[in-house]
Scaffold this motif. Structure first.
Motif, PDB file in Angstrom:
ATOM      1  N   MET A   1      10.571  -8.624  -2.902  1.00  0.00           N
ATOM      2  CA  MET A   1      10.535  -8.478  -4.352  1.00  0.00           C
ATOM      3  C   MET A   1      10.415  -6.998  -4.677  1.00  0.00           C
ATOM      4  SD  MET A   1       7.902 -10.188  -7.022  1.00  0.00           S
ATOM      5  CE  MET A   1       6.576  -9.025  -7.066  1.00  0.00           C
ATOM      6  N   SER A   2      11.227  -6.523  -5.602  1.00  0.00           N
ATOM      7  CA  SER A   2      11.181  -5.114  -5.956  1.00  0.00           C
ATOM      8  C   SER A   2       9.950  -4.823  -6.799  1.00  0.00           C
ATOM      9  CB  SER A   2      12.443  -4.730  -6.736  1.00  0.00           C
ATOM     10  OG  SER A   2      12.402  -5.296  -8.024  1.00  0.00           O
ATOM     11  N   THR A   3       9.544  -3.568  -6.757  1.00  0.00           N
ATOM     12  CA  THR A   3       8.383  -3.153  -7.534  1.00  0.00           C
ATOM     13  C   THR A   3       8.638  -3.375  -9.017  1.00  0.00           C
ATOM     14  OG1 THR A   3       7.937  -1.501  -5.856  1.00  0.00           O
ATOM     15  CG2 THR A   3       6.803  -1.243  -7.944  1.00  0.00           C
TER      16      THR A   3
ATOM     17  N   SER B   1       7.958  -6.977  -9.884  1.00  0.00           N
ATOM     18  CA  SER B   1       6.517  -7.226  -9.842  1.00  0.00           C
ATOM     19  C   SER B   1       5.834  -6.652 -11.081  1.00  0.00           C
ATOM     20  CB  SER B   1       5.923  -6.597  -8.573  1.00  0.00           C
ATOM     21  OG  SER B   1       4.541  -6.735  -8.578  1.00  0.00           O
ATOM     22  N   GLU B   2       6.185  -5.427 -11.425  1.00  0.00           N
ATOM     23  CA  GLU B   2       5.598  -4.798 -12.621  1.00  0.00           C
ATOM     24  C   GLU B   2       5.995  -5.556 -13.882  1.00  0.00           C
ATOM     25  OE1 GLU B   2       6.993  -0.786 -12.361  1.00  0.00           O
ATOM     26  OE2 GLU B   2       5.506  -0.242 -10.841  1.00  0.00           O
ATOM     27  N   ARG B   3       7.252  -5.975 -13.949  1.00  0.00           N
ATOM     28  CA  ARG B   3       7.731  -6.719 -15.117  1.00  0.00           C
ATOM     29  C   ARG B   3       7.008  -8.056 -15.249  1.00  0.00           C
ATOM     30  NH1 ARG B   3      13.731  -7.368 -14.623  1.00  0.00           N
ATOM     31  NH2 ARG B   3      13.217  -9.453 -13.942  1.00  0.00           N
TER      32      ARG B   3
ATOM     33  N   GLU C   1      -3.594 -11.139  -9.180  1.00  0.00           N
ATOM     34  CA  GLU C   1      -2.475 -10.926  -8.274  1.00  0.00           C
ATOM     35  C   GLU C   1      -1.250 -11.688  -8.752  1.00  0.00           C
ATOM     36  OE1 GLU C   1      -1.415 -12.006  -3.636  1.00  0.00           O
ATOM     37  OE2 GLU C   1      -3.515 -11.819  -4.222  1.00  0.00           O
ATOM     38  N   VAL C   2      -0.084 -11.090  -8.546  1.00  0.00           N
ATOM     39  CA  VAL C   2       1.200 -11.739  -8.792  1.00  0.00           C
ATOM     40  C   VAL C   2       2.041 -11.485  -7.551  1.00  0.00           C
ATOM     41  CG1 VAL C   2       3.297 -11.764 -10.190  1.00  0.00           C
ATOM     42  CG2 VAL C   2       1.095 -11.335 -11.285  1.00  0.00           C
TER      43      VAL C   2
END
Length: 169
Positions: A1-3, A6-8, A26-27
């Motif tokens: 998973m791209s950063t 994850s941030e989105r 956590e996600v």
């Protein structure tokens, strides 16, 4: 998973979790065979009960269905709490672990198992259990001295109410 994903996801989900009176801990998106699993970990100072987890799960599911945050493919949403042997990574985690036994990996490479007595902005006050009949000792650790800390599961530990009942008997 791209950063960025994850941030989105965190930016999308955190306000919903907070509105339910919980903290988003956590996600994570994991691949399980051809399917993806979105794991969301929530907690609060008083813990999260099953009703709260169900409520936040429904709110997250509805929001995820309305957006393309998870893309087109199938996925499973799992919402839970950190568990008994949680890793302490935030100041609030140390506050919540007061009174618990914790295994510390120190910045110098040493390891220490001790009970958290108090927490402030600079570090933790600990009670280090005595060995071979010796009394417990007090110790102070600053947060920069802690490389990693994880709560330990204790079986058969008596809480203060159990000890008071024994003294009265």
């Amino acid at each position: 998973m791209s950063t960025t994903q994850s941030e989105r996801l965190r930016e999308l989900l955190e306000p919903l979790v907070t509105s339910q009176g919980l903290d988003l801990e956590e996600v994570a998106v994991d691949s399980v065979g051809r399917k993806r699993v979105l794991r969301v970990v929530v907690d609060s100072d008083t813990g999260a009960d099953l009703d709260q987890i169900a409520d936040v799960s429904r709110a997250l599911s509805a929001t995820l269905d309305e957006t393309d945050a998870m893309g087109e493919g199938e996925y499973t949403l799992e919402v839970g709490t950190p568990g008994a042997e949680r890793l302490l990574t935030e100041h609030r985690h140390y506050l919540r672990a007061a009174g618990r036994l914790v295994r510390f990996q120190l910045a110098g490479g040493d390891e220490l198992v001790a009970r958290i007595l108090e927490v402030d902005d600079e570090g933790v006050d600990l009670e280090v259990p005595g060995v071979k009949g010796r009394k417990a000792t007090a110790r102070r650790l600053g947060f920069p001295d802690i490389a990693k800390a994880r709560v330990q599961v204790e079986f058969g530990r008596k809480d203060n109410n159990d000890m008071k009942e024994e003294e009265e008997a």
